[in-house]
Scaffold this active site. Structure first.
Site, PDB file in Angstrom:
ATOM      1  N   LYS A  76      13.026   5.505  -0.606  1.00 33.67           N
ATOM      2  CA  LYS A  76      12.126   6.100   0.393  1.00 33.67           C
ATOM      3  C   LYS A  76      11.274   4.993   1.008  1.00 33.67           C
ATOM      4  CE  LYS A  76       7.987   7.527   1.285  1.00 33.67           C
ATOM      5  NZ  LYS A  76       7.904   7.277   2.684  1.00 33.67           N
ATOM      6  N   SER A 104      -0.311   1.072  -2.334  1.00 32.04           N
ATOM      7  CA  SER A 104      -1.750   1.030  -2.607  1.00 32.04           C
ATOM      8  C   SER A 104      -2.063   1.427  -4.045  1.00 32.04           C
ATOM      9  CB  SER A 104      -2.474   1.958  -1.635  1.00 32.04           C
ATOM     10  OG  SER A 104      -2.007   3.277  -1.831  1.00 32.04           O
ATOM     11  N   VAL A 152      -2.393   5.385  -4.620  1.00 36.40           N
ATOM     12  CA  VAL A 152      -1.117   6.108  -4.748  1.00 36.40           C
ATOM     13  C   VAL A 152      -0.416   5.697  -6.043  1.00 36.40           C
ATOM     14  CG1 VAL A 152       1.159   6.503  -3.726  1.00 36.40           C
ATOM     15  CG2 VAL A 152      -0.849   6.435  -2.249  1.00 36.40           C
ATOM     16  N   GLY A 153      -0.510   4.420  -6.393  1.00 32.01           N
ATOM     17  CA  GLY A 153       0.109   3.953  -7.639  1.00 32.01           C
ATOM     18  C   GLY A 153      -0.440   4.680  -8.855  1.00 32.01           C
ATOM     19  N   GLU A 156     -10.121  -3.871  -1.021  1.00 31.87           N
ATOM     20  CA  GLU A 156      -9.020  -4.361  -0.184  1.00 31.87           C
ATOM     21  C   GLU A 156      -9.174  -3.775   1.224  1.00 31.87           C
ATOM     22  OE1 GLU A 156      -4.969  -2.858  -0.820  1.00 31.87           O
ATOM     23  OE2 GLU A 156      -4.294  -4.936  -0.793  1.00 31.87           O
TER      24      GLU A 156
HETATM   25  P1  NAP Z   1       0.781   3.339   0.505  1.00 26.83           P
HETATM   26  O1  NAP Z   1       0.052   4.200   1.428  1.00 26.83           O
HETATM   27  O2  NAP Z   1       0.438   3.403  -0.938  1.00 26.83           O
HETATM   28  O3  NAP Z   1       2.340   3.657   0.724  1.00 26.83           O
HETATM   29  C1  NAP Z   1       3.362   2.979   0.045  1.00 26.83           C
HETATM   30  C2  NAP Z   1       4.583   3.876  -0.005  1.00 26.83           C
HETATM   31  O4  NAP Z   1       4.289   5.024  -0.805  1.00 26.83           O
HETATM   32  C3  NAP Z   1       5.016   4.427   1.355  1.00 26.83           C
HETATM   33  O5  NAP Z   1       6.409   4.570   1.387  1.00 26.83           O
HETATM   34  C4  NAP Z   1       4.336   5.796   1.360  1.00 26.83           C
HETATM   35  O6  NAP Z   1       4.945   6.720   2.261  1.00 26.83           O
HETATM   36  C5  NAP Z   1       4.530   6.212  -0.074  1.00 26.83           C
HETATM   37  N1  NAP Z   1       3.600   7.242  -0.554  1.00 26.83           N
HETATM   38  C6  NAP Z   1       2.399   7.586  -0.036  1.00 26.83           C
HETATM   39  N2  NAP Z   1       1.857   8.606  -0.772  1.00 26.83           N
HETATM   40  C7  NAP Z   1       2.729   8.887  -1.768  1.00 26.83           C
HETATM   41  C8  NAP Z   1       2.752   9.818  -2.847  1.00 26.83           C
HETATM   42  N3  NAP Z   1       1.747  10.669  -3.059  1.00 26.83           N
HETATM   43  N4  NAP Z   1       3.817   9.817  -3.678  1.00 26.83           N
HETATM   44  C9  NAP Z   1       4.835   8.956  -3.509  1.00 26.83           C
HETATM   45  N5  NAP Z   1       4.886   8.070  -2.481  1.00 26.83           N
HETATM   46  C10 NAP Z   1       3.841   8.012  -1.630  1.00 26.83           C
HETATM   47  O7  NAP Z   1       0.661   1.795   0.920  1.00 26.83           O
HETATM   48  P2  NAP Z   1       0.889   1.163   2.372  1.00 26.83           P
HETATM   49  O8  NAP Z   1      -0.278   1.480   3.227  1.00 26.83           O
HETATM   50  O9  NAP Z   1       2.246   1.483   2.870  1.00 26.83           O
HETATM   51  O10 NAP Z   1       0.879  -0.397   2.007  1.00 26.83           O
HETATM   52  C11 NAP Z   1      -0.276  -1.123   1.843  1.00 26.83           C
HETATM   53  C12 NAP Z   1      -0.643  -1.264   0.371  1.00 26.83           C
HETATM   54  O11 NAP Z   1       0.474  -1.790  -0.349  1.00 26.83           O
HETATM   55  C13 NAP Z   1      -1.756  -2.252   0.146  1.00 26.83           C
HETATM   56  O12 NAP Z   1      -2.621  -1.725  -0.823  1.00 26.83           O
HETATM   57  C14 NAP Z   1      -1.057  -3.490  -0.380  1.00 26.83           C
HETATM   58  O13 NAP Z   1      -1.844  -4.341  -1.160  1.00 26.83           O
HETATM   59  C15 NAP Z   1       0.048  -2.865  -1.165  1.00 26.83           C
HETATM   60  N6  NAP Z   1       1.148  -3.812  -1.367  1.00 26.83           N
HETATM   61  C16 NAP Z   1       1.305  -4.340  -2.618  1.00 26.83           C
HETATM   62  C17 NAP Z   1       2.303  -5.273  -2.848  1.00 26.83           C
HETATM   63  C18 NAP Z   1       2.492  -5.883  -4.207  1.00 26.83           C
HETATM   64  O14 NAP Z   1       3.574  -6.370  -4.488  1.00 26.83           O
HETATM   65  N7  NAP Z   1       1.483  -5.894  -5.070  1.00 26.83           N
HETATM   66  C19 NAP Z   1       3.148  -5.661  -1.803  1.00 26.83           C
HETATM   67  C20 NAP Z   1       2.947  -5.103  -0.524  1.00 26.83           C
HETATM   68  C21 NAP Z   1       1.944  -4.165  -0.337  1.00 26.83           C
HETATM   69  P3  NAP Z   1       4.390   6.878   3.783  1.00 26.83           P
HETATM   70  O15 NAP Z   1       4.610   5.583   4.451  1.00 26.83           O
HETATM   71  O16 NAP Z   1       5.247   7.954   4.300  1.00 26.83           O
HETATM   72  O17 NAP Z   1       2.953   7.231   3.662  1.00 26.83           O
END
Ligand code: NAP
Length: 495
Positions: A175, A229, A232-233, A385
């Protein structure tokens, strides 16, 4: 009419069962629709998991070197399509071409690494405590793996998950982020062209709350590799515990670069500009805090502001652009809200701070590169962040103080120190609490064959990348072979 795209389930391109769709737009020109994608739901996830489960029984029996051969072909196809892919990705998520080329290159490196792992996947042989008995531990695949990814590395991050999962003999339900469904679609096409069999990799588009959630709670999903994020994690970790799924979480960061008074200041300046404003500050490893030694503080700030003024905002497809847009309006609003928070906290806004609307910039989600100084370590702009082009500068007077500051957040992903003193460098390596420490290198720039991830609330102890990710995607099976021809009781039963 915009192009229409589909899910990929059991080797076939299909619409969402409900027929619902969503649009994906170019963040540099929000009136430009990239494509229309299926807005899937639980019923589509059920189909994808069923296909992955059924394909697993055959795929797990394919020898790992043969799985590796497919990985090599995927790498070759990524090389062949690199330039076209980079253009497509810049149009879809905004970062400059030089960076989307790098994003594809990371996918290429990950594919070739996976190809070689097909001929390793090392286990252990160990002596048995009994005569005429052989003991070993081998790696076996786990089952159906869910890969849920963010938009900021739309190629690299999915490949970090999918390639090792598949090489290890698992099947996948993928996904991607709703902001980058097109890159995900192209990646699947390339994998199919390289010979991945039907059902081994399945793609389901749609929102996190609906599709992502349905995958996380699905009883027939064994593994979840989630990058995104921290909020969500944490939610995924709680939900997955109901069925004891194995979960790898790579989450947020509040990364910092330290510049000591003995540092090469020009080098440190190049590093912080790249780390803070590359990908518009939207990297999990972005430099969000700069910790400057008192003795070089004023000189370095003058150099930093001067160079930041020269950064050119614009469409990432233009060769003149240094910094692209934020991913979407909501994210730009988050950035802007942190500017207000910083001002209220009495940090000093020394450069930027505004939404950029001059000329063509008004058509996209642009925000000026922004620098705050006089930032105290406990301010929200130094703790939370932001995920945008905002740099918080903090003053310090010693290495010890700098390390305390760097360690003083809930996160622990990437860190960097610029110094010419080898002793200081090694103290930093020893004492900084982070998954990655760079010496005289910015906080960004991970290589595909090393473990990638963070400590504290950046993750849950697993690592993406390199050899370490194969520990996540395989189970250890202990095997004993007794060739004595008689019942030999294990040592614990003999005394
Ligand atoms: P996000 O909002 O947490 O979304 C990440 C993924 O999870 C997307 O595919 C999102 O779908 C999905 N998602 C959202 N809510 C969910 C739920 N309740 N259950 C299951 N899946 C769900 O993060 P983002 O805004 O895309 O990315 C930015 C964040 O990612 C930042 O916090 C950044 O630090 C982190 N990040 C971490 C790393 C690492 O390796 N540590 C690398 C890159 C990014 P949708 O897009 O449809 O909402």
């Amino acid at each position: 009419m915009p192009d229409k795209f589909q899910n990929f389930i059991n080797g076939k391109w299909v619409d969402a069962k409900s027929g619902r769709t969503f649009e994906n737009r170019n963040p540099a020109h929000w009136d430009e629709v990239i494509g229309v994608f299926p807005k899937s739901a639980k019923e589509d996830v059920d189909e994808a998991v069923k296909a992955a489960r059924s394909a697993y029984e055959k795929w797990r029996l394919v020898p790992a070197p043969a799985r590796g051969d497919i990985m090599r072909k995927i790498g070759d196809l990524l090389v062949k399509n690199k330039e076209e892919l980079a253009h497509e990705m810049t149009r879809e998520m905004g970062k400059v071409l030089e960076e989307t080329r790098g994003d594809v290159q990371e996918g290429i490196d990950t594919a070739y690494y996976a190809a070689t792992e097909g001929r390793r996947l090392f286990g252990h042989t160990v002596p048995s405590e009994l005569p005429n008995k052989f003991a070993m531990a081998i790696r076996v695949p786990v089952g159906v793996a869910a890969i849920i990814t963010p938009w900021n590395f739309p190629m690299a991050i999915p490949t970090w998950g999918i390639f090792p999962a598949v090489l290890s003999g698992n099947t996948v339900v993928f996904k991607p982020a709703s902001d980058t469904p097109k890159t995900a679609t192209t990646l699947i096409r390339i994998m199919m062209e390289a010979g991945i069999p039907e059902g081994v990799v399945n793609l389901v588009h749609g929102g996190g709350g609906e599709v992502g959630n349905a995958i996380v709670v699905h009883p027939d999903v064994d593994l979840i590799l989630f990058t995104g994020s921290t909020d969500v994690g944490k939610q995924i970790s709680r939900q997955a515990s109901a069925t004891l799924k194995r979960v790898s979480l790579e989450l947020g960061g509040k990364n910092a670069q330290i510049v000591m008074d003995d540092a090469d200041l020009d080098l440190a300046l190049d590093g912080v500009l790249w780390g803070a404003f590359g990908t518009t500050g939207q990297r999990c490893t972005a430099t969000s805090r700069l910790i400057l030694h008192d003795k070089i503080y004023d000189a370095f700030m003058a150099m930093l502001v001067d160079r930041t003024k020269k950064l050119r905002l614009g469409d990432g497809l233009l060769p003149t652009t240094d910094v692209g847009p934020c991913i979407n309006e909501a994210q730009r609003n988050v950035v802007q809200s942190y500017i207000e928070i910083g001002k209220k906290e009495w940090a000093r806004l020394v450069y930027g701070g505004n939404i950029a609307v001059q000329g063509d910039l008004a058509k996209g989600w642009f925000h000026e590169p922004t620098i705050f100084d006089n930032v105290k370590p406990n301010m929200r702009i130094a703790q939370e962040e932001i995920f945008g082009p905002v740099l918080s500068v903090i003053r310090m007077a010693s290495l010890e103080e700098a390390i305390n500051i760097i360690n003083g957040t809930i996160y622990g992903l990437s860190s960097s120190i610029y110094t010419r003193d080898v002793n200081k460098a090694f103290v930093a390596i020893r004492d900084i609490k982070a998954g990655i420490t760079y010496i005289n290198v910015p906080t960004i720039g991970a290589e595909a064959h090393l473990p990638f991830g963070g400590v504290k609330q950046t993750g849950n102890g697993h690592r993406e990348g390199g050899w370490a990710v194969y520990d996540f995607f395989t189970e250890w099976k202990a095997v004993y072979v007794d060739y004595s021809g008689k019942l030999q009781r294990a040592q614990i039963d003999n005394y």
